[in-house]
Design a protein around this motif. Sequence first.
Motif, PDB file in Angstrom:
ATOM      1  N   ILE A 163       0.919  -1.151   0.258  1.00 12.80           N
ATOM      2  CA  ILE A 163      -0.157  -0.150   0.014  1.00 12.80           C
ATOM      3  C   ILE A 163       0.997   1.460  -0.142  1.00 12.80           C
ATOM      4  O   ILE A 163       1.684   1.441   1.072  1.00 12.80           O
ATOM      5  N   VAL A 164       0.588   2.249  -0.947  1.00 19.55           N
ATOM      6  CA  VAL A 164       1.474   3.300  -0.921  1.00 19.55           C
ATOM      7  C   VAL A 164       0.745   4.532  -0.615  1.00 19.55           C
ATOM      8  O   VAL A 164      -0.648   4.626  -0.983  1.00 19.55           O
ATOM      9  N   PHE A 165       1.068   5.333   0.472  1.00 18.08           N
ATOM     10  CA  PHE A 165       0.434   6.422   0.987  1.00 18.08           C
ATOM     11  C   PHE A 165       1.370   7.640   0.985  1.00 18.08           C
ATOM     12  O   PHE A 165       2.409   7.814   1.398  1.00 18.08           O
ATOM     13  N   SER A 166       0.697   8.537  -0.019  1.00 20.31           N
ATOM     14  CA  SER A 166       1.296   9.925  -0.069  1.00 20.31           C
ATOM     15  C   SER A 166       0.195  11.062  -0.331  1.00 20.31           C
ATOM     16  O   SER A 166      -0.691  10.674  -1.036  1.00 20.31           O
ATOM     17  N   MET A 167       0.300  12.119   0.378  1.00 14.69           N
ATOM     18  CA  MET A 167      -0.454  13.063   0.396  1.00 14.69           C
ATOM     19  C   MET A 167       0.170  14.578  -0.778  1.00 14.69           C
ATOM     20  O   MET A 167      -0.279  15.566  -0.755  1.00 14.69           O
ATOM     21  N   GLY A 168       0.994  13.963  -1.620  1.00  9.81           N
ATOM     22  CA  GLY A 168       1.409  14.968  -2.397  1.00  9.81           C
ATOM     23  C   GLY A 168       2.666  15.741  -1.862  1.00  9.81           C
ATOM     24  O   GLY A 168       3.247  15.567  -0.820  1.00  9.81           O
ATOM     25  N   SER A 169       3.191  16.808  -2.683  1.00 13.51           N
ATOM     26  CA  SER A 169       4.265  17.891  -2.457  1.00 13.51           C
ATOM     27  C   SER A 169       3.902  18.741  -1.561  1.00 13.51           C
ATOM     28  O   SER A 169       4.868  19.519  -1.095  1.00 13.51           O
ATOM     29  N   ASN A 170       2.668  19.348  -1.592  1.00 13.01           N
ATOM     30  CA  ASN A 170       2.298  20.530  -0.735  1.00 13.01           C
ATOM     31  C   ASN A 170       1.727  20.049   0.562  1.00 13.01           C
ATOM     32  O   ASN A 170       2.049  20.845   1.462  1.00 13.01           O
ATOM     33  N   LEU A 171       0.875  19.071   0.602  1.00 13.70           N
ATOM     34  CA  LEU A 171       0.385  18.638   1.925  1.00 13.70           C
ATOM     35  C   LEU A 171       1.115  17.858   2.520  1.00 13.70           C
ATOM     36  O   LEU A 171       2.056  17.059   2.115  1.00 13.70           O
ATOM     37  N   LYS A 172       1.304  17.860   4.057  1.00 18.46           N
ATOM     38  CA  LYS A 172       2.525  17.102   4.753  1.00 18.46           C
ATOM     39  C   LYS A 172       1.482  16.248   5.910  1.00 18.46           C
ATOM     40  O   LYS A 172       0.814  16.745   6.466  1.00 18.46           O
ATOM     41  N   CYS A 173       1.788  14.778   5.767  1.00 16.00           N
ATOM     42  CA  CYS A 173       1.370  14.094   6.657  1.00 16.00           C
ATOM     43  C   CYS A 173       1.412  14.371   8.239  1.00 16.00           C
ATOM     44  O   CYS A 173       0.790  13.989   9.127  1.00 16.00           O
ATOM     45  N   GLU A 174       2.682  14.992   8.350  1.00 13.95           N
ATOM     46  CA  GLU A 174       3.279  15.401   9.691  1.00 13.95           C
ATOM     47  C   GLU A 174       2.333  16.162  10.333  1.00 13.95           C
ATOM     48  O   GLU A 174       2.203  16.581  11.412  1.00 13.95           O
ATOM     49  N   ASP A 175       1.576  17.169   9.445  1.00 13.56           N
ATOM     50  CA  ASP A 175       0.602  18.065  10.035  1.00 13.56           C
ATOM     51  C   ASP A 175      -0.839  17.466  10.398  1.00 13.56           C
ATOM     52  O   ASP A 175      -1.595  18.342  11.009  1.00 13.56           O
ATOM     53  N   LEU A 176      -0.918  16.188  10.138  1.00 12.49           N
ATOM     54  CA  LEU A 176      -2.168  15.569  10.509  1.00 12.49           C
ATOM     55  C   LEU A 176      -2.403  15.600  11.998  1.00 12.49           C
ATOM     56  O   LEU A 176      -1.349  15.678  12.871  1.00 12.49           O
ATOM     57  N   LYS A 177      -3.674  15.695  12.745  1.00 14.44           N
ATOM     58  CA  LYS A 177      -3.813  15.570  14.181  1.00 14.44           C
ATOM     59  C   LYS A 177      -3.277  14.099  14.577  1.00 14.44           C
ATOM     60  O   LYS A 177      -3.427  13.000  13.799  1.00 14.44           O
ATOM     61  N   GLU A 179      -4.349  12.134  16.554  1.00 13.18           N
ATOM     62  CA  GLU A 179      -5.466  11.174  16.937  1.00 13.18           C
ATOM     63  C   GLU A 179      -5.428  10.531  15.276  1.00 13.18           C
ATOM     64  O   GLU A 179      -5.813   9.154  15.017  1.00 13.18           O
ATOM     65  N   THR A 180      -5.459  11.349  14.467  1.00  9.50           N
ATOM     66  CA  THR A 180      -5.525  10.796  13.069  1.00  9.50           C
ATOM     67  C   THR A 180      -4.398  10.004  12.588  1.00  9.50           C
ATOM     68  O   THR A 180      -4.395   8.821  12.010  1.00  9.50           O
ATOM     69  N   LYS A 273     -13.717   6.875  -1.939  1.00  8.39           N
ATOM     70  CA  LYS A 273     -13.617   8.141  -1.108  1.00  8.39           C
ATOM     71  C   LYS A 273     -13.548   8.155   0.291  1.00  8.39           C
ATOM     72  O   LYS A 273     -14.439   7.453   0.820  1.00  8.39           O
ATOM     73  N   ILE A 274     -12.718   8.735   1.191  1.00 13.27           N
ATOM     74  CA  ILE A 274     -12.820   8.943   2.612  1.00 13.27           C
ATOM     75  C   ILE A 274     -12.718  10.607   2.682  1.00 13.27           C
ATOM     76  O   ILE A 274     -11.735  10.934   2.512  1.00 13.27           O
ATOM     77  N   ASN A 275     -13.741  11.159   3.220  1.00 14.57           N
ATOM     78  CA  ASN A 275     -13.577  12.373   3.772  1.00 14.57           C
ATOM     79  C   ASN A 275     -12.492  12.689   4.704  1.00 14.57           C
ATOM     80  O   ASN A 275     -12.570  11.841   5.705  1.00 14.57           O
ATOM     81  N   LEU A 276     -11.802  13.944   4.722  1.00 12.72           N
ATOM     82  CA  LEU A 276     -10.588  14.031   5.603  1.00 12.72           C
ATOM     83  C   LEU A 276     -11.342  13.838   7.228  1.00 12.72           C
ATOM     84  O   LEU A 276     -10.508  13.486   7.888  1.00 12.72           O
ATOM     85  N   GLU A 277     -12.388  14.572   7.327  1.00 18.10           N
ATOM     86  CA  GLU A 277     -12.701  14.712   8.671  1.00 18.10           C
ATOM     87  C   GLU A 277     -13.309  13.442   9.358  1.00 18.10           C
ATOM     88  O   GLU A 277     -13.632  13.328  10.301  1.00 18.10           O
ATOM     89  N   THR A 283     -12.637   3.808   9.202  1.00 14.96           N
ATOM     90  CA  THR A 283     -13.037   4.177   7.691  1.00 14.96           C
ATOM     91  C   THR A 283     -11.769   3.819   6.741  1.00 14.96           C
ATOM     92  O   THR A 283     -12.077   3.237   5.534  1.00 14.96           O
ATOM     93  N   LEU A 284     -10.622   3.801   7.004  1.00 10.29           N
ATOM     94  CA  LEU A 284      -9.493   3.716   6.373  1.00 10.29           C
ATOM     95  C   LEU A 284      -9.345   1.951   6.394  1.00 10.29           C
ATOM     96  O   LEU A 284      -9.117   1.526   5.183  1.00 10.29           O
ATOM     97  N   SER A 285      -9.620   1.243   7.466  1.00 14.04           N
ATOM     98  CA  SER A 285      -9.653  -0.296   7.147  1.00 14.04           C
ATOM     99  C   SER A 285     -10.789  -0.561   6.102  1.00 14.04           C
ATOM    100  O   SER A 285     -10.395  -1.580   5.428  1.00 14.04           O
ATOM    101  N   SER A 286     -11.856  -0.118   6.271  1.00 12.66           N
ATOM    102  CA  SER A 286     -12.899  -0.369   5.333  1.00 12.66           C
ATOM    103  C   SER A 286     -12.918  -0.299   4.042  1.00 12.66           C
ATOM    104  O   SER A 286     -12.865  -1.080   3.136  1.00 12.66           O
ATOM    105  N   ALA A 287     -12.019   1.123   3.699  1.00  9.72           N
ATOM    106  CA  ALA A 287     -11.900   1.124   2.257  1.00  9.72           C
ATOM    107  C   ALA A 287     -10.758   0.487   1.673  1.00  9.72           C
ATOM    108  O   ALA A 287     -11.081   0.038   0.704  1.00  9.72           O
TER     109      ALA A 287
END
Length: 392
Positions: A163-177, A179-180, A273-277, A283-287
């Motif tokens: 599974i590859v997980f990336s939010m692109g060049s502008n968004l940063k995963c380290e900025d996620l909450k 708990e997320t 699709k999963i809404n960010l909020e 939801t991620l496991s289900s998707a």
Amino acid sequence: MKIELFSRIILITVLEIGAESANILVVNSMPSYSHFIIPFKLTKELASRGHHVTSINAYPQRTKLPNYTDVPVVENIPLIEDIQIFRNEAKNVCQRIERYVQDAEMVQVLYNTSLMLTNSHVSVSGAIPLVPSIIEIGGLHVTTKRLPDDLQTFLDNAVEGVIVFSMGSNLKCEDLKLETRESILKAFSKIKQKVLWKYESNLPDTPENVKISPWLPQQDVLAHPNVKVFVTHGGRLSTIEAIYFGVPLVGIPVFGDQLSNIATAAADGYAVKINLEELSEQTLSSALNEVLTNPRYKEAAQERSNLLHDQLLTPMESAIFWVEHVIRHRGAPHLKTAGVDLKWYQREMVDVIVFLLAVVTIMVFVICIVLKKLWYILNHSENVTTPKKKIQ
């Protein structure tokens, strides 16, 4: 349907036309690498063909390229976050004013455009009518090279897939909450596949099947046959790359075109699709379970990939041909639709609307006159025919 330009604004101006080459000025106005990469690859190819390119951009090349001159504006890169914040707030407060301002700024450029290259293709954008001066070049930026040894080994040894997980060049995963992020790790820890996560800093307590990397050669990774699912923000470049290599998506759109890209991908059957909020362990496991176990997502992604590859010319060949066509024919006015020469009142159909309003007004006026006459005749007839009573 919205057409995605290959850069927010890219201005290619032919300063001097010769038999073999031209001087070309390129303005990359958006300080975002994802907006820079396509015009760079195109203009780099133009330079290799003998054209002299001067590029104003925020990402100057470390090694000088033949016939290619950078005019660096690196100081604009930090502005991208402020621009995104302002843009989102502006949309919330005033959508119509923003659109009016953009139209006012762009109208001179748009009405003097000889050629528009769009980062789209029927495989990802659907079929829409285009005038001859609009050319689709979706997939132009996709190229592959050898993977670094550590990633090659990681992907080769993933017997159950990756599974590859990336939010692109502008968004940063380290900025996620916090708990997320914890929810994401819990979801990943429950699957048998390995996970390759583009994460910009250290992430403690990662499960054994998760590999963290601050940067990924995304195209080269997606090209590996062991990649099963791409968890992505749904940017246009990432979506096209996934389709190019036939990889289904779990989309977590955040803003801009990501929302429509993932909605289209879901409608076309190769994404969930999963809404960010709403992003959570459940939801991620289900998707992930849905995309991994239901073969229709892979089949739909592969079908789209076949469409993207089935072209007479490669996107790069098509782009180069049409740019040089415009150069050879000094602006190629024959490609322009007559619509660009319409007066504003013709373009907005003011004359037609005025005519129709006039016709409706006259009809209403005539009907009112006729009804008034009928009422008068009927009323007058009743007064004439009614006999007068005799006085006793």
